[in-house]
Scaffold this motif. Structure first.
Motif, short mmCIF file in Angstrom:
data_model
loop_
_atom_site.label_atom_id
_atom_site.label_comp_id
_atom_site.label_asym_id
_atom_site.label_seq_id
_atom_site.Cartn_x
_atom_site.Cartn_y
_atom_site.Cartn_z
N ASN A 128 49.61 83.00 32.54
CA ASN A 128 48.64 82.54 31.54
C ASN A 128 49.13 82.80 30.12
O ASN A 128 48.76 82.10 29.20
N TRP A 129 49.95 83.82 29.96
CA TRP A 129 50.44 84.21 28.64
C TRP A 129 51.69 83.46 28.25
O TRP A 129 52.15 83.56 27.10
N HIS A 130 52.25 82.68 29.21
CA HIS A 130 53.52 81.98 28.95
C HIS A 130 53.49 80.52 29.35
O HIS A 130 54.52 79.87 29.34
N ASP A 131 52.33 79.98 29.68
CA ASP A 131 52.21 78.60 30.13
C ASP A 131 52.27 77.64 28.94
O ASP A 131 51.43 77.71 28.04
N PRO A 132 53.26 76.74 28.90
CA PRO A 132 53.36 75.79 27.79
C PRO A 132 52.11 74.92 27.62
O PRO A 132 51.81 74.48 26.52
#
Length: 157
Positions: A128-132
């Motif tokens: 969730n913290w790295h989803d484009p």
């Protein structure tokens, strides 16, 4: 071999770039700090409050600076309630990873998975913290940005 991209200055010097007017995430300045949209928007409206000078913790601010910072933090919560209509607002001041004072202000929504609703935001999976798809994107989040900025500017005047 893939070419590594350099991290923009504002991402490694958020307060310094906010003071210089070069942090693109900043919406506006309040008495207690700079309001910036979060780098990720999987909870739409997520904001960060950056103080007007770099310190390690809330306790390093004078009493009046503390009052301004905490009041500004609550004011960002008011804006999120008015613009995003969440169920509640979560406020976090941690300093465990980034060793400078900043406050995370998270809107929490009824549509979040039930197992997540009562948990801290940090319990969401790492993706969730790295989803484009949920990363802040200027065009995608322009309306949200404008609504929050408008609320903050109008109600502060």
């Amino acid at each position: 071999m893939p070419k590594e991209r350099a991290t923009p200055f504002w991402q490694t010097h958020r307060i310094e770039s906010a003071l210089a007017g070069t942090n693109p995430m900043v919406l506006t300045a309040l008495p207690g700090g700079f309001v910036a949209l979060g780098d990720v928007q999987f909870l739409p409206g997520y904001c960060v409050l950056l103080p007007k000078r770099q310190v390690g913790s809330l306790n390093e601010l004078s009493w009046s600076e503390r009052a301004d910072f905490l009041t500004s933090m609550a004011y960002v919560g008011d804006a999120l309630l008015a613009v995003c209509h969440p169920q509640r607002i979560n406020y976090d001041i941690l300093g465990n990873t980034d060793e400078f004072l900043h406050a995370h202000i998270f809107p929490r929504y009824a549509w979040e998975p039930p197992e997540r609703q009562k948990m801290p935001v940090w319990q969401y999976p790492a993706e969730n913290w790295h989803d484009p798809e949920t990363a802040y994107q200027p065009a995608k989040h322009a309306a949200l940005r404008q609504q929050l900025k408008c609320y903050l500017d109008q109600h502060l005047a």
